[in-house]
Scaffold this motif. Structure first.
Motif, PDB file in Angstrom:
ATOM      1  N   GLN A  42       3.312  -3.189  -1.643  1.00 46.42           N
ATOM      2  CA  GLN A  42       2.786  -2.291  -0.042  1.00 46.42           C
ATOM      3  C   GLN A  42       3.423  -1.116   0.437  1.00 46.42           C
ATOM      4  N   ASN A  48       5.717   8.668   2.806  1.00 49.86           N
ATOM      5  CA  ASN A  48       5.331   9.852   3.255  1.00 49.86           C
ATOM      6  C   ASN A  48       4.013   9.557   4.236  1.00 49.86           C
ATOM      7  N   LEU A  49       3.040  10.393   4.278  1.00 50.11           N
ATOM      8  CA  LEU A  49       2.232   9.934   4.771  1.00 50.11           C
ATOM      9  C   LEU A  49       1.167   9.557   3.724  1.00 50.11           C
ATOM     10  N   THR A  50       1.370   8.727   2.535  1.00 51.34           N
ATOM     11  CA  THR A  50       0.397   7.925   1.881  1.00 51.34           C
ATOM     12  C   THR A  50       0.323   6.167   1.297  1.00 51.34           C
ATOM     13  N   LYS A  51       0.177   5.989   1.224  1.00 51.29           N
ATOM     14  CA  LYS A  51      -0.108   3.837   0.846  1.00 51.29           C
ATOM     15  C   LYS A  51      -0.088   4.202  -0.536  1.00 51.29           C
ATOM     16  N   HIS A  77       4.869  -2.402   3.782  1.00 55.43           N
ATOM     17  CA  HIS A  77       3.827  -3.139   4.407  1.00 55.43           C
ATOM     18  C   HIS A  77       4.601  -4.843   3.657  1.00 55.43           C
ATOM     19  N   THR A 113       4.299   2.733   2.730  1.00 54.02           N
ATOM     20  CA  THR A 113       3.653   4.228   3.250  1.00 54.02           C
ATOM     21  C   THR A 113       4.510   4.936   2.541  1.00 54.02           C
ATOM     22  N   GLN A 149       8.098   3.161   4.556  1.00 50.97           N
ATOM     23  CA  GLN A 149       7.242   2.071   5.131  1.00 50.97           C
ATOM     24  C   GLN A 149       7.150   0.604   4.206  1.00 50.97           C
ATOM     25  N   PRO A 183       8.826   2.855  10.340  1.00 48.42           N
ATOM     26  CA  PRO A 183       9.097   3.442   9.199  1.00 48.42           C
ATOM     27  C   PRO A 183      11.210   4.088   8.778  1.00 48.42           C
ATOM     28  N   ASN A 220       1.265  13.022  13.144  1.00 51.70           N
ATOM     29  CA  ASN A 220       2.187  11.693  12.135  1.00 51.70           C
ATOM     30  C   ASN A 220       3.771  12.250  11.183  1.00 51.70           C
TER      31      ASN A 220
END
Length: 281
Positions: free
Chosen positions: A49, A53-56, A76, A51, A74, A32, A231
């Motif tokens: 793709q 904050n906390l959502t993909k 992916h 993330t 982050q 992250p 998280n």
């Protein structure tokens, strides 16, 4: 421009370009990244793709991404043909502008839903705006004028507000009190996680009972308030462990842990390895 793409901050008050490649974005995929700068991105082609904050999210053409200072991201997966336009403002520059006051009512939804699909005509308009800024950026002494940069930043922020008003499902969707509580909690957590690790602190800040607070967060998000808070803390810990040479003890203290042993135990519980093992992995 590629050397100026920020991992955490940017070296200049302002940068703009359209040269972000999949190769550059994949550098963010290892761990992250906490964004200290203010960053605005438009996806022109390809997909990402990520993330935030906390959502993909799956970012597609005509998606506009707003990353206020303090966001985590982050990467992916990135398609080979990805093309993104971007504008970034350094944390030092942003700190001298009271942008929070400008977007207070929209900050929770920006943190919650930073990826915004735009109608094609609006997306094309933004592409033209980025193109114009890129040409202006190449002119001598353009980035030395603080007032010009301030005006550009203000235009972006006001533009984002209008986009959320007019071109997203949030503009017409009814906001229940439970949804407001959940969004307010996430915003508070992002602002205070380095100092406050107790769920009861956030319930008190929102002026509701702990039992009702925990019930609402679980019902709206599908996750417990403690999971969300953990998280956020772990994202920051991972980012610091991989991006700095700071001793683990100092990272623990910076994240609000008084005891290194407890931080090691906390990190292992959530990641499956110690902070040092993660740093060396």
């Amino acid at each position: 421009m590629e050397d100026n793409i920020p991992k955490f901050d940017i070296p200049l008050d302002f940068i703009v370009g359209d040269s972000i490649t999949g190769e550059i974005l994949n550098q963010y995929g290892r761990f992250p990244c906490k964004i200290k700068a203010g960053v605005f991105v438009l996806c022109v082609q390809g997909s990402v793709q990520a993330t935030v904050n906390l959502t993909k999210f799956i970012i597609k053409p005509n998606d506009f991404i707003t990353l206020p200072p303090g966001c985590f991201i982050q990467i992916h997966e990135v398609s080979d043909d990805v093309k993104l336009c971007f504008a970034g403002f350094s944390s030092t520059f942003v700190s001298h502008i009271n942008y929070i006051k400008t977007i207070t009512n929209y900050l929770p939804v920006i943190f919650d839903s930073p990826v915004m699909p735009l109608p094609v005509p609006v997306s094309q308009l933004y592409q033209e705006a980025f193109s114009l800024l890129i040409k202006a950026y190449s002119l001598p002494k353009t980035i030395e004028n603080k007032e010009i940069i301030k005006a550009i930043f203000t235009i972006f922020m006001q533009g984002v507000i209008e986009l959320y008003k007019n071109h997203t499902p949030y503009s017409n969707a009814p906001m229940t009190r439970n949804m407001e509580i959940c969004r307010e909690f996430v915003q508070l957590a992002m602002e205070n996680y380095t100092k406050e690790h107790s769920v009861s602190y956030y319930a008190k800040r929102l002026n509701i009972t702990l039992q009702h607070f925990c019930y609402v967060i679980k019902k709206v998000s599908g996750r417990t308030a403690l999971d969300i808070l953990s998280n956020i803390i772990i994202m920051d810990a991972k980012a610091q462990l991989k991006s700095t040479d700071m001793p683990v003890k100092k990272i623990a203290f910076a994240l609000g842990f008084d005891n290194l042993s407890f931080f090691n135990k906390y990190f292992r519980q959530h990641v499956g390895m110690t902070p040092q093992e993660y740093r060396e992995s």
